[in-house]
Design an enzyme around this catalytic site. Structure first.
Site, PDB file in Angstrom:
ATOM      1  N   GLU A   1      56.214  16.168  39.899  1.00 52.88           N
ATOM      2  CA  GLU A   1      57.528  15.690  40.335  1.00 52.88           C
ATOM      3  C   GLU A   1      57.430  14.341  41.049  1.00 52.88           C
ATOM      4  O   GLU A   1      58.026  14.130  42.099  1.00 52.88           O
ATOM      5  CB  GLU A   1      58.201  16.730  41.233  1.00 52.88           C
ATOM      6  CG  GLU A   1      58.413  18.065  40.522  1.00 52.88           C
ATOM      7  CD  GLU A   1      59.185  19.104  41.319  1.00 52.88           C
ATOM      8  OE1 GLU A   1      59.120  19.078  42.552  1.00 52.88           O
ATOM      9  OE2 GLU A   1      59.839  19.944  40.682  1.00 52.88           O
TER      10      GLU A   1
ATOM     11  N   ARG B   1      47.646  22.714  44.566  1.00 52.57           N
ATOM     12  CA  ARG B   1      48.730  23.437  43.900  1.00 52.57           C
ATOM     13  C   ARG B   1      48.684  23.259  42.375  1.00 52.57           C
ATOM     14  O   ARG B   1      48.371  22.176  41.873  1.00 52.57           O
ATOM     15  CB  ARG B   1      50.083  22.975  44.422  1.00 52.57           C
ATOM     16  CG  ARG B   1      50.294  23.313  45.877  1.00 52.57           C
ATOM     17  CD  ARG B   1      51.587  22.743  46.385  1.00 52.57           C
ATOM     18  NE  ARG B   1      52.742  23.613  46.232  1.00 52.57           N
ATOM     19  CZ  ARG B   1      53.915  23.215  45.769  1.00 52.57           C
ATOM     20  NH1 ARG B   1      54.092  21.981  45.327  1.00 52.57           N
ATOM     21  NH2 ARG B   1      54.926  24.048  45.702  1.00 52.57           N
TER      22      ARG B   1
ATOM     23  N   GLU C   1      62.932  20.064  53.336  1.00 50.57           N
ATOM     24  CA  GLU C   1      63.233  20.178  51.909  1.00 50.57           C
ATOM     25  C   GLU C   1      63.530  21.641  51.602  1.00 50.57           C
ATOM     26  O   GLU C   1      62.737  22.532  51.923  1.00 50.57           O
ATOM     27  CB  GLU C   1      62.030  19.679  51.088  1.00 50.57           C
ATOM     28  CG  GLU C   1      62.255  19.848  49.600  1.00 50.57           C
ATOM     29  CD  GLU C   1      61.727  18.694  48.775  1.00 50.57           C
ATOM     30  OE1 GLU C   1      61.259  17.697  49.358  1.00 50.57           O
ATOM     31  OE2 GLU C   1      61.782  18.804  47.539  1.00 50.57           O
TER      32      GLU C   1
ATOM     33  N   LYS D   1      49.971  18.624  46.740  1.00 53.01           N
ATOM     34  CA  LYS D   1      50.800  18.604  45.522  1.00 53.01           C
ATOM     35  C   LYS D   1      50.472  17.271  44.856  1.00 53.01           C
ATOM     36  O   LYS D   1      50.776  16.206  45.414  1.00 53.01           O
ATOM     37  CB  LYS D   1      52.272  18.669  45.912  1.00 53.01           C
ATOM     38  CG  LYS D   1      53.246  18.443  44.755  1.00 53.01           C
ATOM     39  CD  LYS D   1      54.690  18.632  45.224  1.00 53.01           C
ATOM     40  CE  LYS D   1      55.700  18.371  44.129  1.00 53.01           C
ATOM     41  NZ  LYS D   1      57.092  18.611  44.564  1.00 53.01           N
TER      42      LYS D   1
ATOM     43  N   ASP E   1      59.852  28.337  38.549  1.00 54.23           N
ATOM     44  CA  ASP E   1      60.051  27.839  39.908  1.00 54.23           C
ATOM     45  C   ASP E   1      60.900  28.783  40.748  1.00 54.23           C
ATOM     46  O   ASP E   1      62.085  28.520  40.945  1.00 54.23           O
ATOM     47  CB  ASP E   1      60.727  26.448  39.842  1.00 54.23           C
ATOM     48  CG  ASP E   1      60.647  25.712  41.167  1.00 54.23           C
ATOM     49  OD1 ASP E   1      59.927  26.178  42.058  1.00 54.23           O
ATOM     50  OD2 ASP E   1      61.312  24.663  41.296  1.00 54.23           O
TER      51      ASP E   1
ATOM     52  N   LYS F   1      52.346  29.307  42.161  1.00 52.14           N
ATOM     53  CA  LYS F   1      53.639  29.958  42.436  1.00 52.14           C
ATOM     54  C   LYS F   1      53.689  31.310  41.740  1.00 52.14           C
ATOM     55  O   LYS F   1      53.068  31.498  40.691  1.00 52.14           O
ATOM     56  CB  LYS F   1      54.803  29.082  41.942  1.00 52.14           C
ATOM     57  CG  LYS F   1      55.027  27.848  42.809  1.00 52.14           C
ATOM     58  CD  LYS F   1      56.319  27.117  42.454  1.00 52.14           C
ATOM     59  CE  LYS F   1      56.482  25.889  43.339  1.00 52.14           C
ATOM     60  NZ  LYS F   1      57.736  25.159  43.113  1.00 52.14           N
TER      61      LYS F   1
ATOM     62  N   GLU G   1      51.655  31.675  45.981  1.00 51.57           N
ATOM     63  CA  GLU G   1      52.709  30.947  46.703  1.00 51.57           C
ATOM     64  C   GLU G   1      54.054  31.606  46.420  1.00 51.57           C
ATOM     65  O   GLU G   1      54.541  31.574  45.293  1.00 51.57           O
ATOM     66  CB  GLU G   1      52.742  29.470  46.283  1.00 51.57           C
ATOM     67  CG  GLU G   1      53.824  28.673  47.024  1.00 51.57           C
ATOM     68  CD  GLU G   1      53.809  27.172  46.705  1.00 51.57           C
ATOM     69  OE1 GLU G   1      52.715  26.564  46.659  1.00 51.57           O
ATOM     70  OE2 GLU G   1      54.902  26.615  46.490  1.00 51.57           O
TER      71      GLU G   1
ATOM     72  N   HIS H   1      66.998  29.528  35.477  1.00 50.20           N
ATOM     73  CA  HIS H   1      67.210  28.085  35.634  1.00 50.20           C
ATOM     74  C   HIS H   1      68.538  27.630  35.039  1.00 50.20           C
ATOM     75  O   HIS H   1      68.594  26.676  34.251  1.00 50.20           O
ATOM     76  CB  HIS H   1      66.044  27.315  34.976  1.00 50.20           C
ATOM     77  CG  HIS H   1      65.779  25.985  35.624  1.00 50.20           C
ATOM     78  ND1 HIS H   1      66.648  24.926  35.528  1.00 50.20           N
ATOM     79  CD2 HIS H   1      64.748  25.535  36.380  1.00 50.20           C
ATOM     80  CE1 HIS H   1      66.151  23.884  36.191  1.00 50.20           C
ATOM     81  NE2 HIS H   1      65.002  24.231  36.733  1.00 50.20           N
TER      82      HIS H   1
ATOM     83  N   ASN I   1      55.680  17.448  49.532  1.00 47.83           N
ATOM     84  CA  ASN I   1      56.042  16.069  49.181  1.00 47.83           C
ATOM     85  C   ASN I   1      55.744  15.285  50.454  1.00 47.83           C
ATOM     86  O   ASN I   1      56.611  15.026  51.273  1.00 47.83           O
ATOM     87  CB  ASN I   1      57.521  15.945  48.815  1.00 47.83           C
ATOM     88  CG  ASN I   1      57.841  16.701  47.533  1.00 47.83           C
ATOM     89  OD1 ASN I   1      56.967  16.923  46.696  1.00 47.83           O
ATOM     90  ND2 ASN I   1      59.086  17.094  47.371  1.00 47.83           N
TER      91      ASN I   1
ATOM     92  N   GLU J   1      65.876  28.958  47.898  1.00 51.97           N
ATOM     93  CA  GLU J   1      66.320  27.790  47.127  1.00 51.97           C
ATOM     94  C   GLU J   1      67.178  28.182  45.931  1.00 51.97           C
ATOM     95  O   GLU J   1      68.163  27.512  45.626  1.00 51.97           O
ATOM     96  CB  GLU J   1      65.084  27.000  46.653  1.00 51.97           C
ATOM     97  CG  GLU J   1      65.428  25.837  45.757  1.00 51.97           C
ATOM     98  CD  GLU J   1      64.209  25.028  45.326  1.00 51.97           C
ATOM     99  OE1 GLU J   1      63.085  25.319  45.794  1.00 51.97           O
ATOM    100  OE2 GLU J   1      64.385  24.107  44.509  1.00 51.97           O
TER     101      GLU J   1
ATOM    102  N   TRP K   1      65.146  19.808  33.222  1.00 51.90           N
ATOM    103  CA  TRP K   1      66.015  19.991  34.386  1.00 51.90           C
ATOM    104  C   TRP K   1      67.444  20.273  33.941  1.00 51.90           C
ATOM    105  O   TRP K   1      68.383  20.094  34.703  1.00 51.90           O
ATOM    106  CB  TRP K   1      65.967  18.755  35.312  1.00 51.90           C
ATOM    107  CG  TRP K   1      64.662  18.622  36.056  1.00 51.90           C
ATOM    108  CD1 TRP K   1      63.681  19.566  36.152  1.00 51.90           C
ATOM    109  CD2 TRP K   1      64.196  17.489  36.820  1.00 51.90           C
ATOM    110  NE1 TRP K   1      62.624  19.099  36.916  1.00 51.90           N
ATOM    111  CE2 TRP K   1      62.909  17.827  37.345  1.00 51.90           C
ATOM    112  CE3 TRP K   1      64.721  16.240  37.114  1.00 51.90           C
ATOM    113  CZ2 TRP K   1      62.159  16.959  38.130  1.00 51.90           C
ATOM    114  CZ3 TRP K   1      63.978  15.366  37.899  1.00 51.90           C
ATOM    115  CH2 TRP K   1      62.712  15.722  38.408  1.00 51.90           C
TER     116      TRP K   1
END
Ligand code: GCV
Length: 708
Positions: free
Chosen positions: A300, A334, A176, A296, A375, A370, A397, A531, A219, A403, A553
């Site tokens: 999500e 997390r 991922e 996690k 993110d 994080k 983190e 974002h 995940n 990404e 999103w």
């Protein structure tokens, strides 16, 4: 003689000499070509060998343990490569030795080391063999980076305890957000086949002080907890153990149901608790030094305790109790949670859920946070949880895989990003309560401390796809060990060990690296934008994205641009997220004093807002986008300038990637400037050339990336 002349003129001779020429050419090219596999552990011959190295005859180790064997082998290989000298390995010291010795009174912690020299010996001393291993790599770093050895006196101890890579690797081989090939772990071959690469992975990590690895994606798949897969995990643990590296697993919260066949995965259910206790026992039977679990949950779409109306503490306790019999086992829970609330502010989600839980976790739990509240954006303010949970160890983190920073095609050296966060002052206990000091326990007295980096490694021969991506792996390890190191120093070390020791070239590449992140921020998300990238894939610009399955999103949720202005108001008049910070931090980011870099993170400002540069906001925004593109052009020129000092294969690879980066910086610039212009309705400032394409044309580029 006559035969020789005949042969010399013959076609056979011509063919022979052509073949010889091609073979020699291939040999020379091959000898020079560097595919990047060796990372910073290159050990090519030094142009000048210091006298003390010339006197070396041997390596003296205190025992034949697996850890001492790998340390001795590393030294032997390295010294042979760097100086041409063959050193013997022995247990009794004599003059002319690299002497590894255990010294219980050394002023270092359990993993620290002290490097020194006597006239004929180079001495590595530590309290433990793991400390000696870290000292071994530190000594090699001194040699590789040409530090004078005659006055060698270096003492170092890691500042945080758990220094982990988090692999987001799946059991089907994909990763991922991985951009350097597929997973390093050959699940179908394990445990019978041990890829030699596992050892090189462990060497690389040990050389920068990383002492743990979470093998699978957060995940998570429950498959990793099956007896079959646990044997595979155990085989990797066996490889990594001598290098001081423990393995950890991400766990699927609903495993008791999906794998154990129970009716529920409710963390308070006694059968569920028993299932985890037994599973944990099974793991420790196979892997006695297993590190623990990363989770996690309720994020999500992942299952978690809230599915049963339980809290994160209930969920964590279920696992911390299962791990309680094993003193080294920890839970890393997390805090990356957020709900789809069109009227909310995702910025506040993690804080609001976790702050009330402070002090309610067991002592073997760390909450993994994080670096920023959204993110892994190119720039984020530090996460407001840092400094706000005095009774709960918080673990950092970071994300090494890029990404949101152009994947493995853009050069973005991330030490400045890590440092910016670590050096931020939370003011939790007055001035100087930096995020780093929260993490290392000095602000709140945490008993457990840690830092994790989401790995950027994969099956690509050079490990990280972009040759410069290796510098991010390297920098993460070095900063997890010692966050006081500067970005410049880390870059210099990495360049000298990996690319060249030529002083001028080192300075040029160091300059490229340390400026690269700010350049990327400029062409992607200047002035605190965040974002606004491609939907889902997270590549390329997409500031016009207004509709998605979740409002948080989309891009418009974050930039809130309209005809009046741009930016997310997180002050008193807006979401009030700024209030989550200490008063001093609030002041630093309030309307009167907010620096341009964070402006649109916290304020919705008119297009005509005056900026410190003397420009209005709109003009400044345009200038930053153009400066970003110019920054990439400059990197291209700098790279051309070091051509003769760089291995040709690496040179061409980076050159090609810089050309992609330039094209895509332009793409970001044109997309954002043209889109925001539809709202600001202002001209592109004088002196900046107009984009050569229309907004509609740029939008089509993004569409290509969305085609399945
Ligand atoms: C592992 C972001 C990424 C997801 C990732 C998630 C997380 O949302 O896009 O791919 O999932 O963060 O950190 O859990």
């Amino acid at each position: 003689m006559a035969f020789f002349f005949r042969f010399h003129k013959s076609i056979a001779f011509q063919r022979f000499s052509q073949a010889l020429f091609v073979t020699l050419l291939l040999f020379v090219t091959h000898a020079r070509a560097d595919d990047g596999y060796r990372l910073w552990l290159k050990y090519d011959r030094l142009s000048k060998v210091q006298p003390i190295l010339n006197h070396l005859q041997s390596i003296t180790i205190p025992s034949d343990s697996p850890t001492m064997k790998v340390a001795a082998k590393e030294l032997q290989t390295a010294i042979k490569g760097l100086t041409g000298k063959n050193l013997t390995i022995q247990k009794t010291a004599n003059a002319g030795s690299i002497l590894l010795k255990i010294n219980p009174t050394e002023h270092v912690n359990a993993e620290g080391y002290h490097l020194s020299q006597s006239s004929k010996n180079l001495i590595i001393s530590a309290k433990t063999e793991t400390g000696l291993l870290y000292g071994t790599f530190a000594l090699l770093r001194e040699i590789q980076t040409l530090q004078p050895l005659e006055k060698l006196n270096v003492t170092s101890s890691p500042k945080v305890q758990y220094r982990l890579l988090n692999h987001w690797d799946n059991n089907n081989g994909t990763i991922e957000r991985g951009y350097a090939g597929s997973t390093l772990w050959h699940w179908f071959d394990l445990p019978d086949v041990i890829d030699p690469r596992y050892h090189d992975y462990a060497r690389a990590n040990a050389s920068i002080g990383i002492n743990g690895t979470v093998l699978n994606n957060v995940n998570a798949s429950a498959r990793f907890l099956t007896p079959e897969y646990l044997k595979k995990v155990a085989a990797l643990a066996d490889v990594f153990r001598p290098y001081g590296i423990k393995v950890y697993l991400s766990v699927f919260f609903a495993a008791p149901k999906t794998l154990g066949g129970l009716k529920t995965s409710d963390p308070l259910d006694p059968e569920v608790k028993r299932w985890w206790a037994e599973k944990t026992k099974e793991i420790y039977t196979l892997i006695p030094d297993f590190g623990g679990y990363l989770v996690k949950a309720n994020s999500e779409g992942e299952p978690g305790p809230q599915d049963y109306d339980r809290t994160h503490t209930d969920g964590a306790r279920m696992l911390s109790e299962a791990l309680a019999p094993y003193p080294q086992g920890i839970v890393m829970w997390r805090s990356f949670v957020y709900k789809a609330d069109p009227n909310g502010d995702r910025f506040k989600a993690g804080y609001e859920e976790f702050k009330p839980l402070d002090g309610k976790f067991d002592s073997n739990v760390l909450v993994q946070v994080k670096n920023g509240p959204i993110d892994f954006q190119p720039r984020e303010p530090f996460h407001p949880l840092f400094g706000a949970m005095p009774q709960t160890p918080l673990m950092m983190e970071f994300q090494l895989t890029q990404e949101y920073l152009g994947f493995a095609t853009h050069l973005a050296y991330m030490a400045p990003l890590f440092k910016e966060c670590l050096d931020s002052d939370t003011y939790a206990k007055g001035k100087g309560s930096t995020v780093a000091k929260v993490i290392d326990g000095s602000v709140h007295g945490y008993q457990k401390t840690g830092m994790a980096g989401v790995a950027n490694t994969g099956s690509d021969r050079n490990w990280t796809g972009h040759p410069m991506g290796q510098a991010n792996w390297y920098a993460f390890g070095r900063l997890a060990w010692d966050y006081t190191l500067s970005s410049e120093k880390i870059a210099e070390e990495w360049i000298r060990m990996t690319l060249t020791n030529d002083t001028k070239a080192v300075a040029t590449i160091q300059n490229m690296l340390v400026n690269s992140r700010e350049t990327l921020v400029n062409y992607m998300t200047p002035l605190g934008l965040h974002h606004i990238m491609g939907n889902n894939l997270h590549y390329g610009p997409n500031p016009w994205l207004a509709k998605n399955v979740r409002p948080d999103w989309t891009s418009v949720y974050y930039h809130k641009a309209d005809e009046n202005g741009i930016g997310f108001d997180r002050t008193e008049s807006g979401s009030k997220a700024l209030h989550l910070y200490a008063p001093e931090v609030q002041k630093q980011w309030d309307a009167a004093s907010c620096p341009p870099e964070y402006l649109l993170w916290f304020h919705h400002v008119p297009w005509t807002h005056p900026m410190p540069s003397g420009r209005i906001l709109w003009d400044e925004l345009c200038h930053r986008y153009y400066a970003g593109v110019a920054g990439v052009t400059r990197m291209q020129q700098q790279w051309e300038g070091v051509k003769n000092q760089i291995d040709p294969e690496i040179f061409e690879n980076v050159k090609g990637k810089l050309s992609i980066q330039h094209r895509e910086a332009l793409w970001w610039r044109d997309a954002c400037v043209l889109y925001f212009q539809t709202l600001s309705k202002r001209p592109i400032p004088e002196g900046l050339e107009k984009p050569t394409r229309t907004l509609e044309e740029v939008k089509q580029l993004v569409d290509v990336y969305q085609i399945r």
